[in-house]
Design a protein around this motif. Structure first.
Motif, short mmCIF file in Angstrom:
data_model
loop_
_atom_site.label_atom_id
_atom_site.label_comp_id
_atom_site.label_asym_id
_atom_site.label_seq_id
_atom_site.Cartn_x
_atom_site.Cartn_y
_atom_site.Cartn_z
N GLU A 19 42.41 35.00 21.80
CA GLU A 19 40.81 34.89 22.63
C GLU A 19 40.65 36.19 23.09
N LEU A 20 41.76 36.90 23.55
CA LEU A 20 41.62 38.34 24.23
C LEU A 20 41.19 39.04 23.14
N GLU A 21 41.78 39.14 21.81
CA GLU A 21 41.48 40.00 21.01
C GLU A 21 39.84 39.61 20.31
N ARG A 22 39.61 38.49 20.17
CA ARG A 22 38.34 38.25 19.46
C ARG A 22 37.26 38.33 20.43
N GLU A 23 37.64 37.59 21.70
CA GLU A 23 36.36 37.24 22.74
C GLU A 23 36.47 37.95 23.94
N ARG A 24 37.62 38.61 24.31
CA ARG A 24 37.80 39.44 25.53
C ARG A 24 37.72 38.66 26.72
N ARG A 25 38.56 37.69 26.55
CA ARG A 25 38.76 36.71 27.65
C ARG A 25 40.30 36.00 27.41
N ILE A 26 40.66 35.53 28.40
CA ILE A 26 41.97 34.49 28.21
C ILE A 26 41.83 33.18 29.03
N PHE A 27 41.88 32.00 28.18
CA PHE A 27 41.60 30.74 28.76
C PHE A 27 40.45 30.71 29.66
N ASP A 28 39.34 31.36 28.86
CA ASP A 28 37.97 31.30 29.25
C ASP A 28 37.49 32.03 30.49
N LEU A 29 38.57 32.61 31.02
CA LEU A 29 38.34 33.92 31.94
C LEU A 29 37.83 35.07 31.42
N PRO A 30 36.75 35.58 31.65
CA PRO A 30 36.26 36.78 30.91
C PRO A 30 37.29 38.08 31.53
N ARG A 31 37.38 38.84 30.64
CA ARG A 31 38.29 40.13 30.93
C ARG A 31 37.74 40.74 32.30
N ARG A 32 36.18 40.84 32.39
CA ARG A 32 35.54 41.63 33.54
C ARG A 32 36.17 41.01 34.87
N SER A 33 36.43 39.46 34.71
CA SER A 33 36.99 38.78 36.01
C SER A 33 38.31 39.11 36.29
N PHE A 34 39.50 39.73 35.48
CA PHE A 34 40.44 40.02 35.79
C PHE A 34 40.67 41.02 36.86
N TRP A 35 41.41 40.78 37.86
CA TRP A 35 41.72 41.37 39.05
C TRP A 35 42.27 42.93 38.72
N ARG A 36 41.65 43.98 39.13
CA ARG A 36 42.04 45.28 39.29
C ARG A 36 42.37 45.99 40.51
N GLY A 37 43.58 46.04 40.85
CA GLY A 37 43.70 46.56 42.04
C GLY A 37 43.35 48.11 42.26
N SER A 38 43.54 48.40 43.65
CA SER A 38 43.13 49.98 43.84
C SER A 38 44.45 50.61 43.89
N ASP A 39 44.44 52.03 43.41
CA ASP A 39 45.39 52.86 43.70
C ASP A 39 45.62 53.29 45.16
N ALA A 40 44.41 53.26 45.86
CA ALA A 40 44.25 53.92 47.10
C ALA A 40 44.72 52.94 48.07
N LEU A 41 44.89 51.86 47.76
CA LEU A 41 45.32 50.77 48.80
C LEU A 41 46.38 49.84 48.49
N ASP A 42 47.47 49.87 49.20
CA ASP A 42 48.63 49.00 48.99
C ASP A 42 48.50 47.46 49.70
N LEU A 43 48.16 46.48 49.04
CA LEU A 43 47.94 45.30 49.49
C LEU A 43 49.27 44.42 49.75
N ALA A 44 50.39 45.15 49.28
CA ALA A 44 51.78 44.16 49.19
C ALA A 44 52.28 43.58 50.36
N VAL A 45 53.01 42.50 50.24
CA VAL A 45 53.49 41.92 51.31
C VAL A 45 54.97 41.64 50.68
N ARG A 46 55.77 41.11 51.77
CA ARG A 46 57.12 40.89 51.37
C ARG A 46 57.68 39.46 52.13
#
Length: 663
Positions: A19-46
């Motif tokens: 699905e990712l290779e042919r349609e650029r999505r996984i389990f019907d979620l488009p790749r454009r909707s994948f989360w891409r975090g920021s290099d400038a901000l650290d949202l991490a918690v512990r």
């Protein structure tokens, strides 16, 4: 009751890759909707000393019981995933529908619908798939944005949690080496390379405890002590909103927020754990945790029992979630933080959405999970909005980390503070104090905020006068995005219009009566029945009457699933499409490929077609007066088969060959 039937791990992996290779999505979620975090901000918690790249995730519920659900949440940005609650009674009969969340949320389901062994396999399968995606960098974010936690969730009493079956389940999450090896061994050779990576054997080191209303404090205490001693896990005690007291909840819910239609169950408050007992219990358990070298946390809150006034769900009582519960749970959080001085780490799940997610994080909550909001249109795609909202507010306050953000929010609220009041250095004490100030301020203003008042939360999804049928509909796509299980999918069929026939047995003759087959929409909507538990959420948001889970094409993954669904309509594609079984109005029809074309039969009448779909021969297997075979069904089954095999979806995934590496 519809039974969930998970797909084999190999099928899920093959689909994910193709699905990712042919349609650029996984389990019907488009790749454009994948989360891409920021290099400038650290949202991490512990939470409990275990790093997660951000505080967000799905709460234990419909979004966390199948492997693909967990993968979808992760792709959308979740890094704290609370697995759906398991219990020793793993053969439940749950009323259908079980979810009614047009605005507020109501439900009558509570724990995992799969047997414990199957639940364990789904959770481990998701763990493996997520690590495969992480290794390949599929989400597109930097490595620091990939750290992920799974929280187990168990219920509901001491006897059940001490049982051998629950112990095996928790042991399987503590050391999943055997399960991971078994998943790998069942893969065909062409797929094994996708998971030929080091995968942490410990899936979860934290257990959230959920108990029924009325569970006494001493039993909760004994359960937690057992989890510390037997399983050596951190424990989070999920508290009920009843702990706030009937009068205060009544005042908030009906008095200040105006939900006059909601009626509380006073008995739930009277039989549930009381405030003084709860505080004393938590203090004792915190000491036990320290002695065991573990930690104790508190999660706010469980859902709230109310009278069933809408009558869409079965029973006299239902569980309330969503907007009003957010106000109630924050009030309880404030009271608990005041009483404990913030000693107990708080996690939160009550009416979370993109607008209030940063507020909960600023109050020191971690993780902060959602359920009701994810059941609304766009579904999993709502999660990135939470994280974008947090990032935007961090930038406004000049904060680079979550701790800095908590302190900066508190300082910004001080009289005369500048717009960006960041703190570059933070220690645990200053962060805790800032979180308590933020929580006090937020809990105080929530009841005054109109967005939580009943007047703004009584809307219903749009409705049309039309009724659903197998083919053609409003094509709004709502069923696809609101389904937690990825059961629905689109089929590009194209518009069709052709002359057809109804074949009728009259005496010893087969009479042909003209008919018409027409498809007006370019796309059709179908569902994979094995993933559908008929929760009812798609029907809530579908603008047409009839329910997509009932009216649209229901494809089954196995003959057992197809037979078990009788007499309901459904389809089963076998042998890569060489044979299709289709049940209409209780009668099974068979479409099969032949050397020169196709054969279509309903058990009484049989029709031979050439390669172009023209009738070659018609014969009767049994002469039953007045019997009708509608060739409309032939055209529909043929069209649906061709469309479902053309794309990548839960049906075609079973026939996919081994794929090239994920890219």
């Amino acid at each position: 009751m519809a039974a969930l039937t998970p797909q084999p791990f190999a099928v899920l992996l093959a689909r994910m890759v193709a699905e990712l290779e042919r349609e650029r999505r996984i389990f019907d979620l488009p790749r454009r909707s994948f989360w891409r975090g920021s290099d400038a901000l650290d949202l991490a918690v512990r939470p409990h000393g275990e790093r997660a790249s951000n505080p967000a995730g799905p709460a234990a519920g419909p979004h966390t019981q199948l492997a693909q659900n967990l993968v979808l949440a992760w792709l959308a940005g979740a890094r704290n995933l609370e697995l759906k609650t398991i219990q020793v009674l793993d053969q439940l009969t749950i009323p259908r529908p079980c979810i009614d969340a047009p605005n507020l949320g109501f439900n009558v389901e509570w724990s995992q619908e799969l047997p414990l062994e199957a639940s364990l396999e789904q959770y481990v399968a998701a763990w493996v798939l997520i690590h495969a995606l992480r290794h390949q960098g599929v989400s597109g974010g930097p490595p620091a944005q990939q750290d992920t936690r799974f929280d187990a969730s168990v219920g509901y009493d001491l006897e059940g949690i001490r049982s051998a079956s629950v112990a095996r389940f928790l042991d399987g999450l503590a050391d999943a080496r055997g399960s991971i090896a078994a998943l790998r061994d069942r893969l065909p050779a062409g797929l094994r390379g996708h998971v030929a990576i080091e995968i942490p054997a410990r899936v979860s080191s934290t257990v959230t405890l959920s108990t029924f209303h009325g569970c006494p404090a001493d039993e909760i205490e004994h359960i937690v002590e057992h989890l510390f001693a037997r399983h050596h896990v951190h424990v989070v005690v999920k508290l009920n909103p009843t702990l706030l007291g009937y009068e205060q909840v009544e005042d908030l819910l009906r008095g200040r927020l105006g939900y006059d239609e909601l009626r509380l169950d006073r008995q739930a408050f009277e039989t549930d754990i009381r405030w003084d007992a709860a505080i004393a219990m938590l203090d004792r358990l915190a000491g036990s945790a320290a002695r065991a070298g573990l930690s104790l946390g508190v999660k706010l809150t469980n859902t709230l029992v109310v009278r069933n006034h809408r009558a869409r769900l079965a029973g006299e009582q239902v569980y309330l979630s969503g907007t009003p519960l957010h106000v109630i749970a924050m009030a309880l959080a404030h009271r608990l933080a005041q009483a404990s001085g913030g000693r107990h780490p708080l996690s939160f799940s009550a009416g979370i959405d993109a607008e209030n997610f940063p507020e909960a994080v600023a109050c020191g909550m971690s993780p902060v999970t959602a359920c009701t909001d994810l059941l609304r249109p766009t579904g999993y795609r709502r999660l990135p909005r939470y994280l974008k909202a947090l990032e935007a507010d961090m930038e406004r306050h000049g904060a680079r980390t979550v701790d800095e953000y908590i302190v900066a929010r508190a300082r910004a609220a001080e009289p005369g503070a500048p717009a960006a009041a960041s703190a570059r250095t933070t220690d645990a004490g200053s962060v805790r104090a800032a979180a308590l100030r933020n929580l006090a301020a937020y809990a105080a203003r929530l009841p005054l905020d109109p967005r939580y008042h009943a007047a703004q939360n009584r809307g219903e999804p749009r409705r049309l006068a039309s009724r659903l049928s197998l083919l053609d509909c409003d094509s709004c796509n709502a069923c696809v995005v609101v389904c937690p299980n990825d059961a629905f999918f689109a089929l590009p069929t194209g518009v069709r219009a052709l002359d057809s026939w109804d074949l009728v047995i009259v005496g010893r003759e087969i009479e042909r009566r003209p008919a018409r087959f027409e498809v007006a929409r370019e796309e059709q909507w179908a569902l994979f029945a094995d993933f559908c538990n008929e929760c009812g959420n798609c029907e809530t948001f579908c603008p047409e009457a009839g329910g997509p889970q009932k009216a649209k094409a229901r494809f089954h993954g196995t003959r057992a699933s197809f037979d078990a669904a009788a007499p309901g309509d459904g389809l089963l594609v076998e042998a890569a499409g060489d044979r299709v079984l289709a049940r209409f109005a209780g009668r099974v029809h068979e479409l099969s490929r032949t050397a020169g074309g196709e054969r279509f039969c309903d058990g009484l009448l049989e029709v031979e077609f050439d390669a172009g779909g023209r009738i070659v021969a018609v014969r009767a297997r049994e002469w039953r007066e007045g019997h009708v075979l509608r060739l409309w069904h032939y055209h529909a089954v043929r069209m649906l088969r061709d469309a479902v095999l053309k794309g990548v979806n839960p049906v075609s995934a079973s026939f996919l060959p081994a794929q090239a590496p994920i890219s």
